[in-house]
Design a protein around this motif. Structure first.
Motif, mmCIF file in Angstrom:
data_model
loop_
_atom_site.group_PDB
_atom_site.id
_atom_site.type_symbol
_atom_site.label_atom_id
_atom_site.label_comp_id
_atom_site.label_asym_id
_atom_site.label_seq_id
_atom_site.Cartn_x
_atom_site.Cartn_y
_atom_site.Cartn_z
ATOM 1 N N GLN A 267 13.139 -44.266 -27.541
ATOM 2 C CA GLN A 267 12.423 -42.931 -27.487
ATOM 3 C C GLN A 267 10.950 -43.185 -26.217
ATOM 4 O O GLN A 267 10.921 -42.142 -25.507
ATOM 5 C CB GLN A 267 11.666 -42.378 -28.590
ATOM 6 C CG GLN A 267 12.577 -42.042 -29.561
ATOM 7 C CD GLN A 267 11.986 -41.713 -30.873
ATOM 8 O OE1 GLN A 267 10.761 -41.749 -31.394
ATOM 9 N NE2 GLN A 267 12.906 -41.186 -31.973
ATOM 10 N N VAL A 271 11.071 -41.216 -22.536
ATOM 11 C CA VAL A 271 10.053 -40.507 -22.061
ATOM 12 C C VAL A 271 9.355 -41.060 -20.763
ATOM 13 O O VAL A 271 9.117 -40.348 -19.774
ATOM 14 C CB VAL A 271 8.907 -40.328 -23.221
ATOM 15 C CG1 VAL A 271 7.412 -39.995 -22.876
ATOM 16 C CG2 VAL A 271 9.287 -39.751 -24.387
ATOM 17 N N VAL A 275 9.172 -39.350 -17.095
ATOM 18 C CA VAL A 275 7.969 -39.238 -16.272
ATOM 19 C C VAL A 275 8.188 -40.045 -15.077
ATOM 20 O O VAL A 275 7.765 -39.709 -13.933
ATOM 21 C CB VAL A 275 6.813 -40.068 -16.997
ATOM 22 C CG1 VAL A 275 5.656 -40.075 -16.321
ATOM 23 C CG2 VAL A 275 6.440 -39.115 -18.505
#
Length: 575
Positions: A267, A271, A275
């Motif tokens: 996870q 992310v 980004v």
């Protein structure tokens, strides 16, 4: 080092400006070509299918992150830690259960677990609370199974408040595991779906390995791939091993914890990818888009030069406010393009001036030749021949000077700078031309410092400058006049001055004397000079980073209207 770096490039950077990045910059309408504006509008913030550089930036950033996460998952440090902790816990658990059985044995009476003498195995087993999924087995010293938690159910252990299992979703991990299982399933033979896992058989191989005073532990997997921990230890009465105890953990309990830990890592990885892609797009827009604008502007200029589409000038985007290499590149390209256009304009003007200057002697020649056919008197024919000879020599001198001037730029670029003594070079030039001055009755004065003054440049070209200046001074002087050459060092520059006591320079001509083909000569010297000497001198001096100017020598600086006492040419060169 070549002198070309000093030629033709002005300061393209502006003064105080705000810092802009990427598409924050918008050029003025007058400086951005329509084709460039259309391309920028079609491209948007960043276009991956049109920008190989943007794709490389994103790919390399993702490769580094993928390798890092793959390394973490491959090394599995959290799984190793969990496995060690679970193995330690199940070993301790086996030891405690063995202590329970040993405590129920009599101290003196003989114990036979197989015959049931000395201890009731079923009753003792029924009083032990095992964790959910854990199984317990008792063997005699020969490895024969006596009783197990399957045949004699044990009490269930209640859930401790605060230690309830945390049922978290592992969507990403499950998806990756299914993909991995599918790939590995293509390479290994398929197993039967109803194939069972024989725990007793596994323990049957583990129990014989137990020696007195030692504990054995093993880790295996069932057909579903779930991890099972097994521990076997001895049961002792008065230090005599009377039986064996083995327990197995619940299948897959450690795998569930590992999946949860992996899910958290994945996870965070997802992310981080989002980004990273976002930051890569921003980085690409601040690098790829300005470079695309610069490349598009250069391509527009190339196409326009090939097809001669439009007379409008190519405008390089102004990115000089950026405090990075792109700002430097934009400034360099803008300076280069400005220098090229200046050179083109200068060449066009030079060609026009050459045509104008050549037309004058040609017109005079044409008129003299036409008149030569009509005159009958010998004195008139001689006079016309003198005119023709003068014009031919004038044309020859003009063509030679034009040829030298046209080659000057390329020669300045090709020649290499060297260090030399400027005073020695000026002194040699003055000594050579002093003989010419003496023949005209002109006083020739050289006042140069005795100490050498070393500069870096093209000695031959600077010698040409002082030959022009001193020769001009001598040509304007008459018998009884004087020419003086002197030099002084001023901080980081050296000034070389050539003065004469000739008629001086008309005030309106002070700003024109360095222009090409401009000549302010006495009537008797008409046609003897092309008007290129001072222009060439100025070009050479400025190529060396110096300055040159002309002024009149007056009896007093307070009265600028007084008659000049002569002319002064000053050359300033950096040290």
């Amino acid at each position: 080092m070549s002198i070309s770096g000093r030629i033709g490039l002005g300061q393209a950077r502006g003064g105080d400006t705000d810092v802009v990045l990427g598409e924050d910059w918008t050029g003025a309408e007058s400086t951005v070509h329509d084709d460039l504006s259309m391309g920028r509008a079609q491209r948007g913030v960043v276009s991956l299918n049109r920008s190989p550089l943007a794709r490389k930036i994103i790919t390399f950033n993702l490769m580094a992150m993928v390798m890092m996460v793959a390394g973490v998952l491959y090394l599995n440090p959290f799984r190793d830690s969990l496995v060690y902790q679970r193995e330690s816990a199940i070993v301790n658990e086996a030891g405690l259960i063995a202590d329970v059985f040993e405590a129920r044995m009599p101290k003196e009476a003989p114990v036979n677990l197989a015959a049931g003498d000395g201890i009731d195995l079923a009753d003792t087993l029924a009083g032990i609370k095992l964790p959910e999924g854990t199984q317990l087995y008792l063997f005699d010293t020969r490895g024969n199974l006596l009783i197990s938690s399957d045949s004699a159910p044990t009490a269930s252990r209640g859930t401790v408040e605060g230690l309830e299992p945390n049922k978290r979703t592992t969507l990403i991990t499950d998806l990756l595991n299914r993909g991995w299982d599918w790939l590995t399933g293509l390479m290994r033979p398929t197993q039967s779906a109803n194939q069972s896992f024989d725990i007793e058989k596994m323990l049957g191989a583990l129990v014989p390995k137990v020696e007195p005073g030692k504990t054995q532990i093993s880790t295996s997997r069932d057909p579903a791939g779930s991890t099972i921990f097994s521990v076997a230890t001895g049961l002792y009465q008065n230090d005599r091993m009377v039986g064996l105890l083995a327990i197995t953990s619940a299948a897959g309990e450690i795998d569930e914890l590992v999946r949860v830990e992996r899910e958290q890592v994945l996870q965070m990885f997802v992310v981080a990818i989002i980004v990273s892609i976002g930051l890569s797009l921003v980085l690409a827009s601040t690098i790829a888009n300005p470079l695309a604008d610069l490349a598009a502007a250069a391509e527009i200029g190339s196409d326009r030069g090939a097809r001669k589409m439009s007379p409008a000038r190519v405008r390089i985007p102004d990115l000089t406010a950026r405090p990075d290499e792109l700002g430097r590149l934009s400034a360099a390209l803008r300076g280069m393009v400005a220098a090229l256009y200046d050179r083109i304009d200068a060449n066009e003007q030079f060609a026009a001036d050459v045509a104008h200057e050549i037309k004058n002697p040609l017109a005079s020649l044409r008129s003299a030749v036409a008149s030569l056919h009509m005159v009958k008197r010998d004195d008139q024919r001689t006079k016309l021949l003198d005119v023709i000879d003068h014009d031919v020599r004038r044309l020859d001198r003009l063509v030679s000077d034009i040829s030298n001037a046209s080659r000057l730029d390329s020669e300045l670029v090709k020649e290499e700078e060297q260090s030399f003594d400027l005073m020695k070079m000026v002194g040699s030039v003055g000594k050579h031309l002093g003989e010419q001055a003496a023949e005209k009755g002109i006083d020739f004065i050289i006042d140069l410092p005795r100490d050498p003054i070393v500069i870096s440049g093209l000695e031959g070209r600077l010698a040409q400058v002082f030959v022009n200046l001193i020769g001009n001074a001598i040509s304007f002087c008459e018998d009884g006049d004087a020419v003086r050459i002197w030099a002084r060092r001023r901080d980081n520059r050296v000034l070389v001055v050539v003065e004469d006591t000739g008629p001086g320079i008309p005030d309106e001509a002070l700003t024109k004397v360095f222009k090409r083909f401009y000549s302010q000569r006495p009537v008797g010297q008409f046609g003897d000079h092309s008007g290129l000497g001072l222009a060439i001198s100025k070009q050479i001096v400025e190529a060396h980073g110096g300055v040159i100017w002309a002024e009149n020598i007056r009896p007093t600086d307070a009265d600028i209207t007084s008659e000049p006492l002569g002319a002064r040419f000053v050359v300033g060169l950096p040290l």
